[in-house]
Write an enzyme that holds these catalytic residues in place. Structure first.
Site: not given
Length: 435
Positions: A218, A263, A266, A331-332, A365, A424
């Site tokens: 969350n 989706q 969700h 995302e998808h 998924d 160096h």
């Protein structure tokens, strides 16, 4: 009740600004949440187990005498695996096999090569020592997330995977524990929230510190992961779930409507977008949405998501659809078209690409094999799905021969002196062979 889904047309003069407004999502965390999370992190960092116990009693209403009592034994995980319904066990094991098989193909190997003068260069691949996996608890139970996060870590060779999962009021989800048993999770603690992230990041007397924390949570979990990044690695700060469907108008509109629902259910901030060259098909999908929505268990969440963040976008052709998709970097991405392979060549940014009419995003998924932990909010422009590579480190190998050190020492000397770094330069010059 009618769902008012935004309609856009790529040919409209204001399309670019309208699309930007549609995609806008504020990922800033409320000041009060941040303050609360920082307090919890500080308490756990400084007081360890005692703070974890206090916050577990406060937020999960679970009071015990020690954090050790919050650890689930391997015997308890195996008991869960043996007692869940057989069809659920079969499904988990089948999904796990596919996830494991896919991710085994991602494994990287160390490599070296030798130059003509004997100089050796290469890369050493090493797994993380310990990874932490956050799994949501309470009303949300995501055994699929256990598989998707733990299996790549184990394939990578991570020696110890520590899982944390809250159990409010002591309610344990056996499906999650069974998934942990199947995935090979080493230790499970029934703690959650920012206090669990803190315990994993800093370690306590009972909970070992990890090298990387992965897994969804969350707003408090997300804020805590953001705060501890740098002390440990994290997978990502994920935004709301997203789906974008490109359709040529030939897929059954009910299928597409349900893909958008998958989706939207969700949460209210999830985003579902359909792009098609056919206005008639967009109309048909909208009609399917109206007819099917009342049949959904999470109808009100879906309705809010579609009304606030969804869109039906008309384009001139599939080539323009691909351009709009690349702008969104979803995302998808479902390519619900006759020849998805041809369209794939035009796709540059997407977390996961689902090819053809029969490939529902929901399969990805759970059981397709590729990881379902994907970049959101346009971050697919520069990010990738969670994978074995996220649990491995790469170390450069450099071994100069005397001849190579002499030859390259001259190059290093010039560059170092050009930067004003004399030590160096002289360090390199000591290895130069003189005639």
């Amino acid at each position: 009740m009618t769902v008012n889904i935004q309609r856009l047309n790529a040919s409209d003069a204001d399309f670019d600004s309208a699309l930007s407004a549609l995609l806008a999502w504020d990922d800033s965390v409320d000041h009060q949440v941040n303050e609360s999370v920082r307090h919890i992190l500080h308490e756990v960092k400084t007081r360890g187990d005692a703070a974890v116990l206090e916050f577990t009693a406060k937020f999960d209403r679970l009071s015990v005498g020690s954090v050790a009592e919050l650890e689930m034994s391997q015997e308890r995980l195996q008991h869960a695996l043996k007692t869940i319904p057989q069809d659920q066990r079969d499904a988990l094991e089948h999904a796990a096999r596919r996830v494991r098989d896919y991710h085994q193909r991602q494994s990287q190997e160390s490599w070296q090569y030798e130059e003509a003068d004997g100089t050796v260069l290469g890369q050493k691949i090493t797994p993380l020592d310990r990874a932490g996996l956050y799994v949501p608890g309470g009303k949300a139970a995501y055994p699929s997330s256990v598989l998707m996060n733990a299996i790549p870590a184990k394939v990578a060779g991570v020696a110890e995977v520590i899982m944390v999962v809250p159990t409010p009021d002591g309610v344990v989800n056996d499906l999650v524990l069974a998934a942990a048993a199947i995935a090979g999770v080493d230790r499970v603690f029934t703690i959650g929230g920012a206090q669990a992230v803190a315990a994993l990041a800093y370690g306590t007397d009972t909970v070992p510190a990890v090298d990387k924390i992965v897994g969804p949570g969350n707003i408090f979990v997300a804020a805590a992961k953001r705060e501890v990044f740098g002390t440990v690695g994290i997978d990502m700060i994920a935004g709301p779930s997203e789906i974008l469907v490109i359709c040529d108008g030939q897929t059954h509109p009910d299928w597409i409507a349900m893909d958008l629902f998958s989706q939207a259910e969700h949460d209210e901030q999830a985003q579902s977008i359909l792009i098609s060259p056919s206005a008639e098909f967009l109309d048909a999908v909208e009609a399917s949405i109206e007819r099917l929505l009342p049949t959904m268990e999470r109808a009100e969440i879906i309705r809010t998501s579609l009304a606030d963040r969804a869109a039906l976008i008309q384009v001139a052709d599939l080539a323009e659809a691909a351009k709009v998709s690349n702008r969104i970097a979803p995302e998808h991405l479902e390519l619900s078209v006759a020849d998805p392979q041809a369209l794939l060549a035009d796709i540059r940014h997407a977390g996961a690409i689902f090819m053809g009419r029969y490939t529902a995003e929901a399969l990805g998924d759970y059981c397709a094999g590729p990881n379902h932990v994907l970049p959101t909010s346009g971050t697919a422009r520069f990010s990738s799905p969670l994978g074995v590579y996220d649990f491995q480190k790469r170390s450069s190998i450099i071994g100069f021969s005397a001849e190579g050190a002499s030859r390259m020492g001259r190059v290093a000397s010039v560059l170092a002196r050009g930067e004003g770094l004399t030590a160096h330069a002289r360090s390199a010059e000591y290895r130069i062979q003189r005639d």
